[in-house]
Motif scaffolding. Structure first.
Motif, PDB file in Angstrom:
ATOM      1  N   ASN A  94       0.810  -1.216   0.000  1.00 11.48           N
ATOM      2  CA  ASN A  94       0.000   0.000   0.000  1.00 11.48           C
ATOM      3  C   ASN A  94       0.847   1.271   0.000  1.00 11.48           C
ATOM      4  OD1 ASN A  94      -3.146  -0.479   0.428  1.00 11.48           O
ATOM      5  ND2 ASN A  94      -2.035  -2.160   1.432  1.00 11.48           N
ATOM      6  N   GLY A  95       2.126   1.134  -0.328  1.00  9.36           N
ATOM      7  CA  GLY A  95       2.968   2.303  -0.551  1.00  9.36           C
ATOM      8  C   GLY A  95       3.713   2.838   0.649  1.00  9.36           C
ATOM      9  N   TYR A  96       3.733   2.106   1.757  1.00  8.67           N
ATOM     10  CA  TYR A  96       4.423   2.586   2.950  1.00  8.67           C
ATOM     11  C   TYR A  96       5.831   1.983   3.051  1.00  8.67           C
ATOM     12  CZ  TYR A  96      -0.262   4.040   4.380  1.00  8.67           C
ATOM     13  OH  TYR A  96      -1.499   4.616   4.423  1.00  8.67           O
ATOM     14  N   THR A  97       6.733   2.729   3.654  1.00  7.45           N
ATOM     15  CA  THR A  97       8.065   2.225   3.983  1.00  7.45           C
ATOM     16  C   THR A  97       8.045   1.749   5.424  1.00  7.45           C
ATOM     17  OG1 THR A  97       9.169   3.731   2.460  1.00  7.45           O
ATOM     18  CG2 THR A  97      10.494   2.832   4.234  1.00  7.45           C
ATOM     19  N   THR A  98       8.589   0.562   5.685  1.00  4.42           N
ATOM     20  CA  THR A  98       8.531   0.006   7.033  1.00  4.42           C
ATOM     21  C   THR A  98       9.911  -0.382   7.548  1.00  4.42           C
ATOM     22  OG1 THR A  98       8.198  -2.275   6.274  1.00  4.42           O
ATOM     23  CG2 THR A  98       6.229  -0.933   6.602  1.00  4.42           C
ATOM     24  N   ILE A  99      10.064  -0.240   8.860  1.00  3.67           N
ATOM     25  CA  ILE A  99      11.208  -0.776   9.586  1.00  3.67           C
ATOM     26  C   ILE A  99      10.632  -1.531  10.781  1.00  3.67           C
ATOM     27  CG2 ILE A  99      13.217  -0.249  11.007  1.00  3.67           C
ATOM     28  CD1 ILE A  99      13.793   0.207   8.118  1.00  3.67           C
ATOM     29  N   ALA A 100      11.124  -2.736  11.036  1.00  2.00           N
ATOM     30  CA  ALA A 100      10.611  -3.537  12.142  1.00  2.00           C
ATOM     31  C   ALA A 100      11.686  -3.758  13.195  1.00  2.00           C
ATOM     32  CB  ALA A 100      10.088  -4.882  11.634  1.00  2.00           C
ATOM     33  N   VAL A 101      11.283  -3.665  14.456  1.00  2.00           N
ATOM     34  CA  VAL A 101      12.167  -3.983  15.575  1.00  2.00           C
ATOM     35  C   VAL A 101      11.443  -4.966  16.484  1.00  2.00           C
ATOM     36  CG1 VAL A 101      13.403  -1.789  15.505  1.00  2.00           C
ATOM     37  CG2 VAL A 101      11.351  -2.001  16.920  1.00  2.00           C
ATOM     38  N   GLY A 102      12.224  -5.782  17.210  1.00  2.00           N
ATOM     39  CA  GLY A 102      11.629  -6.836  18.015  1.00  2.00           C
ATOM     40  C   GLY A 102      11.703  -6.628  19.509  1.00  2.00           C
ATOM     41  N   THR A 103      12.237  -5.487  19.962  1.00  2.00           N
ATOM     42  CA  THR A 103      12.315  -5.219  21.402  1.00  2.00           C
ATOM     43  C   THR A 103      11.814  -3.818  21.705  1.00  2.00           C
ATOM     44  OG1 THR A 103      14.538  -4.224  21.422  1.00  2.00           O
ATOM     45  CG2 THR A 103      14.400  -6.646  21.492  1.00  2.00           C
ATOM     46  N   GLY A 104      11.347  -3.655  22.936  1.00  5.62           N
ATOM     47  CA  GLY A 104      10.909  -2.340  23.354  1.00  5.62           C
ATOM     48  C   GLY A 104      12.053  -1.340  23.424  1.00  5.62           C
ATOM     49  N   THR A 105      13.221  -1.832  23.774  1.00 11.78           N
ATOM     50  CA  THR A 105      14.395  -0.959  23.850  1.00 11.78           C
ATOM     51  C   THR A 105      14.699  -0.332  22.491  1.00 11.78           C
ATOM     52  OG1 THR A 105      15.293  -2.392  25.586  1.00 11.78           O
ATOM     53  CG2 THR A 105      16.809  -0.841  24.545  1.00 11.78           C
ATOM     54  N   ASP A 106      14.653  -1.151  21.431  1.00 10.87           N
ATOM     55  CA  ASP A 106      14.898  -0.624  20.090  1.00 10.87           C
ATOM     56  C   ASP A 106      13.796   0.332  19.667  1.00 10.87           C
ATOM     57  OD1 ASP A 106      17.241  -2.039  19.803  1.00 10.87           O
ATOM     58  OD2 ASP A 106      16.308  -3.739  18.785  1.00 10.87           O
ATOM     59  N   ALA A 107      12.564   0.024  20.049  1.00  9.96           N
ATOM     60  CA  ALA A 107      11.452   0.909  19.698  1.00  9.96           C
ATOM     61  C   ALA A 107      11.633   2.285  20.333  1.00  9.96           C
ATOM     62  CB  ALA A 107      10.134   0.285  20.139  1.00  9.96           C
ATOM     63  N   ILE A 108      12.053   2.303  21.592  1.00 10.96           N
ATOM     64  CA  ILE A 108      12.273   3.582  22.283  1.00 10.96           C
ATOM     65  C   ILE A 108      13.364   4.386  21.577  1.00 10.96           C
ATOM     66  CG2 ILE A 108      13.162   4.602  24.424  1.00 10.96           C
ATOM     67  CD1 ILE A 108      11.816   2.182  25.887  1.00 10.96           C
ATOM     68  N   ALA A 109      14.408   3.708  21.154  1.00  6.75           N
ATOM     69  CA  ALA A 109      15.530   4.396  20.514  1.00  6.75           C
ATOM     70  C   ALA A 109      15.161   4.961  19.148  1.00  6.75           C
ATOM     71  CB  ALA A 109      16.715   3.430  20.377  1.00  6.75           C
ATOM     72  N   LEU A 110      14.314   4.253  18.390  1.00 11.82           N
ATOM     73  CA  LEU A 110      14.044   4.650  16.999  1.00 11.82           C
ATOM     74  C   LEU A 110      12.791   5.493  16.809  1.00 11.82           C
ATOM     75  CD1 LEU A 110      14.912   1.361  15.056  1.00 11.82           C
ATOM     76  CD2 LEU A 110      16.312   3.410  15.326  1.00 11.82           C
ATOM     77  N   ALA A 111      11.847   5.430  17.726  1.00 15.53           N
ATOM     78  CA  ALA A 111      10.561   6.107  17.534  1.00 15.53           C
ATOM     79  C   ALA A 111      10.686   7.610  17.737  1.00 15.53           C
ATOM     80  CB  ALA A 111       9.521   5.519  18.485  1.00 15.53           C
ATOM     81  N   ARG A 112      11.094   8.298  16.670  1.00 15.96           N
ATOM     82  CA  ARG A 112      11.249   9.753  16.709  1.00 15.96           C
ATOM     83  C   ARG A 112      10.521  10.381  15.532  1.00 15.96           C
ATOM     84  NH1 ARG A 112      14.780  11.226  20.578  1.00 15.96           N
ATOM     85  NH2 ARG A 112      16.120   9.565  21.430  1.00 15.96           N
ATOM     86  N   ASP A 113       9.938  11.542  15.794  1.00 11.17           N
ATOM     87  CA  ASP A 113       9.120  12.204  14.780  1.00 11.17           C
ATOM     88  C   ASP A 113       9.894  12.546  13.514  1.00 11.17           C
ATOM     89  OD1 ASP A 113       6.931  12.082  16.449  1.00 11.17           O
ATOM     90  OD2 ASP A 113       7.159  14.123  17.220  1.00 11.17           O
ATOM     91  N   ASP A 114      11.180  12.788  13.625  1.00  9.64           N
ATOM     92  CA  ASP A 114      11.948  13.152  12.439  1.00  9.64           C
ATOM     93  C   ASP A 114      12.390  11.927  11.637  1.00  9.64           C
ATOM     94  OD1 ASP A 114      13.794  12.166  14.223  1.00  9.64           O
ATOM     95  OD2 ASP A 114      15.123  13.912  14.165  1.00  9.64           O
TER      96      ASP A 114
END
Length: 222
Positions: A24-44
């Motif tokens: 559906n035209g989206y770019t995705t990145i997947a992480v498997g831990t909450g620690t990685d999610a905290i590090a990568l989840a930024r608005d920019d």
């Protein structure tokens, strides 16, 4: 291009999500831990986060606390097998914008993603978030259903099934269509769960809201 971060530790679900979102035209990145999610989840970096609550390292509630605590404003959709009210309320109060229960149907999740991205955009007119058929009104954002002047309490699965009917008023839907639509990738085609949940909806709405079409399926009276 819209960028979506998937924080999910179950590979089967990650693969399912990535295929559907990329188609559906989206770019995705997947992480498997909450620690990685905290590090990568930024608005920019990302436009939206799909977040499982049962992550290793740091669970989804901790991810929400830290991501919202540092001021990130991206929409967050919680995707979880945890069906308890406390988990749902805790996630929403912790900063999640929406909650989708597993097992899920991809079409529902995709609609919610599009809705949240529209909400987050200042130049998109957006689409109606309320479905109305007869005297039944279903609010997709508030996750509420009313019949006339009466508010009807539905479980997450009942809500998904009712949404399927509301999007197809007057059309006969087979049991297989309803299973696929409301139960998503994880359903048993031999199950009688549709009949059971239709009975639940009839008990909570009115007996004639959903009509049985013998040998074909069910139809929401338009």
């Amino acid at each position: 291009m819209t960028r979506i971060l998937i924080a999910e530790d179950e590979e089967r679900i990650v693969s399912f999500l990535e295929k559907g979102l990329k188609a559906n035209g989206y770019t995705t990145i997947a992480v498997g831990t909450g620690t990685d999610a905290i590090a990568l989840a930024r608005d920019d970096t990302f436009d939206l986060l799909i977040l499982d609550l049962g992550l290793p390292g740091a669970d989804g509630h901790e991810v929400l606390r830290q991501v919202r605590g540092r001021g990130e404003r991206m929409p967050i959709i919680v995707l979880t097998a945890r069906s308890g009210v406390d988990d749902t309320v805790g996630a929403l109060e912790g900063g999640a914008d929406d909650h989708v229960a597993k097992p899920f149907r991809f079409e529902e999740l995709l609609a919610r993603i599009r809705l949240r991205l529209r909400d987050d955009s200042t130049d998109d007119a957006g689409a109606p978030s309320v479905l109305t058929v007869g005297d039944v009104r279903l609010d997709l954002r508030a996750r509420t259903v009313s019949s006339g002047d009466r508010v009807v309490e539905l479980t997450a699965r009942e809500f998904s099934l009712m949404e399927t009917f509301m999007r197809n008023p007057g059309r006969v839907l087979s049991r297989m269509e309803l299973l696929s639509s409301a139960w998503g990738y994880d359903f048993d085609p031999n199950s009688n769960v549709v009949d059971v949940y239709v009975r639940y909806l009839r008990n909570k709405l009115t007996d004639d809201t959903i009509e049985t079409v013998r040998g074909a399926g069910y139809r929401l009276r338009a």
